[in-house]
Design a protein around this motif. Structure first.
Motif, mmCIF file in Angstrom:
data_model
loop_
_atom_site.group_PDB
_atom_site.id
_atom_site.type_symbol
_atom_site.label_atom_id
_atom_site.label_comp_id
_atom_site.label_asym_id
_atom_site.label_seq_id
_atom_site.Cartn_x
_atom_site.Cartn_y
_atom_site.Cartn_z
ATOM 1 N N HIS A 25 70.679 -94.688 -19.030
ATOM 2 C CA HIS A 25 71.097 -93.299 -19.144
ATOM 3 C C HIS A 25 70.497 -92.496 -17.980
ATOM 4 N N ASP A 26 69.497 -91.686 -18.211
ATOM 5 C CA ASP A 26 68.910 -90.896 -17.119
ATOM 6 C C ASP A 26 68.165 -91.788 -16.136
ATOM 7 N N ILE A 27 68.191 -91.366 -14.872
ATOM 8 C CA ILE A 27 67.488 -92.074 -13.808
ATOM 9 C C ILE A 27 66.828 -91.042 -12.913
ATOM 10 N N ARG A 57 57.529 -88.029 -17.227
ATOM 11 C CA ARG A 57 56.599 -87.378 -18.150
ATOM 12 C C ARG A 57 57.181 -87.143 -19.550
ATOM 13 N N TYR A 58 58.444 -86.702 -19.649
ATOM 14 C CA TYR A 58 59.005 -86.368 -20.948
ATOM 15 C C TYR A 58 60.304 -87.143 -21.185
ATOM 16 N N VAL A 59 60.532 -87.526 -22.431
ATOM 17 C CA VAL A 59 61.772 -88.205 -22.803
ATOM 18 C C VAL A 59 62.338 -87.560 -24.056
ATOM 19 N N THR A 60 63.654 -87.726 -24.227
ATOM 20 C CA THR A 60 64.315 -87.295 -25.460
ATOM 21 C C THR A 60 64.858 -88.519 -26.184
ATOM 22 N N ALA A 61 64.846 -88.434 -27.517
ATOM 23 C CA ALA A 61 65.402 -89.492 -28.366
ATOM 24 C C ALA A 61 66.096 -88.838 -29.545
ATOM 25 N N VAL A 62 67.131 -89.483 -30.048
ATOM 26 C CA VAL A 62 67.906 -88.921 -31.148
ATOM 27 C C VAL A 62 67.181 -89.082 -32.482
ATOM 28 N N SER A 63 66.229 -90.040 -32.559
ATOM 29 C CA SER A 63 65.479 -90.233 -33.803
ATOM 30 C C SER A 63 64.191 -90.995 -33.501
ATOM 31 N N ARG A 64 63.411 -91.210 -34.554
ATOM 32 C CA ARG A 64 62.214 -92.051 -34.449
ATOM 33 C C ARG A 64 62.438 -93.360 -35.202
ATOM 34 N N SER A 88 69.081 -84.791 -21.665
ATOM 35 C CA SER A 88 68.929 -84.250 -20.305
ATOM 36 C C SER A 88 67.742 -83.307 -20.135
ATOM 37 N N PRO A 89 66.511 -83.727 -20.458
ATOM 38 C CA PRO A 89 65.355 -82.857 -20.209
ATOM 39 C C PRO A 89 65.062 -82.740 -18.714
ATOM 40 N N ARG A 90 64.723 -81.520 -18.270
ATOM 41 C CA ARG A 90 64.383 -81.274 -16.865
ATOM 42 C C ARG A 90 63.248 -80.255 -16.807
ATOM 43 N N TRP A 91 62.217 -80.566 -16.024
ATOM 44 C CA TRP A 91 61.055 -79.676 -15.907
ATOM 45 C C TRP A 91 61.310 -78.651 -14.801
ATOM 46 N N HIS A 92 61.116 -77.360 -15.138
ATOM 47 C CA HIS A 92 61.322 -76.289 -14.158
ATOM 48 C C HIS A 92 60.472 -75.087 -14.529
ATOM 49 N N LYS A 93 59.535 -74.743 -13.658
ATOM 50 C CA LYS A 93 58.694 -73.550 -13.792
ATOM 51 C C LYS A 93 58.029 -73.469 -15.169
ATOM 52 N N ASP A 94 57.257 -74.502 -15.475
ATOM 53 C CA ASP A 94 56.420 -74.554 -16.676
ATOM 54 C C ASP A 94 57.208 -74.598 -17.978
ATOM 55 N N ARG A 95 58.493 -74.899 -17.883
ATOM 56 C CA ARG A 95 59.299 -75.057 -19.081
ATOM 57 C C ARG A 95 60.087 -76.355 -18.996
ATOM 58 N N LEU A 96 60.269 -76.979 -20.142
ATOM 59 C CA LEU A 96 61.088 -78.181 -20.214
ATOM 60 C C LEU A 96 62.455 -77.768 -20.750
ATOM 61 N N TRP A 97 63.432 -77.709 -19.858
ATOM 62 C CA TRP A 97 64.789 -77.328 -20.229
ATOM 63 C C TRP A 97 65.527 -78.570 -20.725
ATOM 64 N N LEU A 98 66.390 -78.392 -21.718
ATOM 65 C CA LEU A 98 67.132 -79.523 -22.262
ATOM 66 C C LEU A 98 68.295 -79.018 -23.107
#
Length: 365
Positions: free
Chosen positions: A129-131, A189-196, A231-241
């Motif tokens: 998925h993400d790269i 650094r950060y990942v997203t998952a649909v469940s645990r 689609s998490p993305r780090w920008h200016k001290d916030r994790l956008w997703l």
């Protein structure tokens, strides 16, 4: 200009192959009034991938400011990541590095960038998925099939780097639908998952509220209760997703743990790129009966008397408003990823379906 470009071509199947059709299928791209002037003024362009149609598109503007569209076929292309003159792309069983073969400041046939697939790594179907690319210049990616973050190997299919502590085995069972990867300080650094979930495809039972964001350094869940985050993305001290199952685009501040919605996206949101305070967001049409249907997004669209859109939206993060968009109609119904191509106004690319790749030769001087 309001009208985009109309393309007529054979319809690709889900594996990226071309089907023989009696009549060509029309693909239409309609740019909103502000998109092309916005791109042209900044000499900026972008790319997007669609695994459903097996296509990589590049969108820019020509010297007159008109929309420029280039596309090529790659089987199940998904994650994108620009790095210098390179564009990394994940496909069905390979990871490709495309290289811009036009020197900066030069042009060829009106294009100022020509992306050529120079290096391909055969990985097998890892469901990448993400790269992204780390500080050392090596790609890192999410293998959704194996529920892990990995990198390439010179001898083997892949090299695992990390997996969630709730996933007990490295097996191709897509247990939690690990999908998104965010870099911070040029490190994963950060990942997203649909469940645990820790059973094969267990995530399918947790689509409405089982989603999590995980800090890879600490293995801590920093946000939970999400619906199919991507689609998490780090920008200016916030994790956008994207909270894709609800149609919300927003952010998480690590340490606070709460997802803050900013903009409603009228489609299944997936794919995110941020440049100079502007976010490029991909939208898809949920297929009936698929994993993307039956979510809160469906109810929200009905309440707004709207249908799901396919295309991209340009969002001003400072104001939290959509400033431009590109709508797509035709055989493309799903987008996976988007990528900005900075300092490139009008890109094009080579694929494997035409003789152009035989005769386009450049010399390193």
């Amino acid at each position: 200009r309001c009208a985009g470009r109309v393309r007529r071509m054979d319809r690709p199947d889900h594996a990226g192959r071309r089907e023989s059709t009696a009549t060509p299928v029309e693909l239409r791209l309609d740019a909103s009034r502000h998109l092309t002037p916005w791109l042209h003024e900044r000499q900026l362009s972008f790319a997007f991938s669609t695994y459903q149609a097996g296509k990589l598109f590049m969108i820019g503007t020509d010297d007159r400011g008109d929309l420029s569209v280039s596309e090529r076929t790659f089987s199940r292309c998904m994650g994108l990541y620009p790095s210098g003159e390179s564009l990394w792309m994940a496909s069905q069983f390979q990871v490709w590095r495309l290289e811009n073969s036009i020197p900066r400041g030069a042009r060829h046939d009106g294009f100022d960038a020509l992306y050529v697939p120079r290096v391909g790594y055969t990985t097998g179907d890892l469901d990448v998925h993400d790269i992204a690319v780390g500080r050392d210049g090596k790609p890192v990616f999410v293998s959704t099939a194996f529920s892990c973050v990995a990198t390439l190997s010179e001898r083997f299919s892949f090299k695992p780097l990390w997996r969630p502590d709730f996933v007990s085995a490295l097996v191709p069972e897509d247990r939690c639908h690990l999908n998104g990867l965010a870099m911070r300080d040029k490190k994963p650094r950060y990942v997203t998952a649909v469940s645990r979930s820790d059973v094969a495809e267990g995530w399918r039972d947790a689509r409405r509220a089982g989603g999590v964001v995980i800090d890879m350094d600490s293995n801590e869940v920093i946000a939970h209760g999400l619906s199919m985050p991507h689609s998490p993305r780090w920008h200016k001290d916030r994790l956008w997703l994207h909270n894709s199952g609800t149609g919300e685009f927003g952010y998480v501040i690590p340490g606070e743990g709460e997802f803050v919605p900013v903009v409603f996206i009228p489609g299944y949101a997936r794919g995110l790129a941020i440049h100079n305070g502007f976010a490029l967001v991909g939208m898809s049409r949920p297929r009936h009966g698929s994993s993307f249907s039956g979510l809160a997004l469906d109810d929200e669209l009905r309440s707004r008397n709207a249908e799901a859109q396919v295309g991209v939206q340009l969002i001003d993060l400072a104001r939290g408003v959509v400033v431009a968009s590109l709508r797509i109609s035709g055989y493309v119904e799903e987008l996976f990823d988007v990528a900005w191509l900075p300092s490139v106004a009008r890109p094009t690319l080579l694929g494997f379906k035409s003789d152009a790749i035989l005769h386009t030769i450049t010399i390193d001087q």
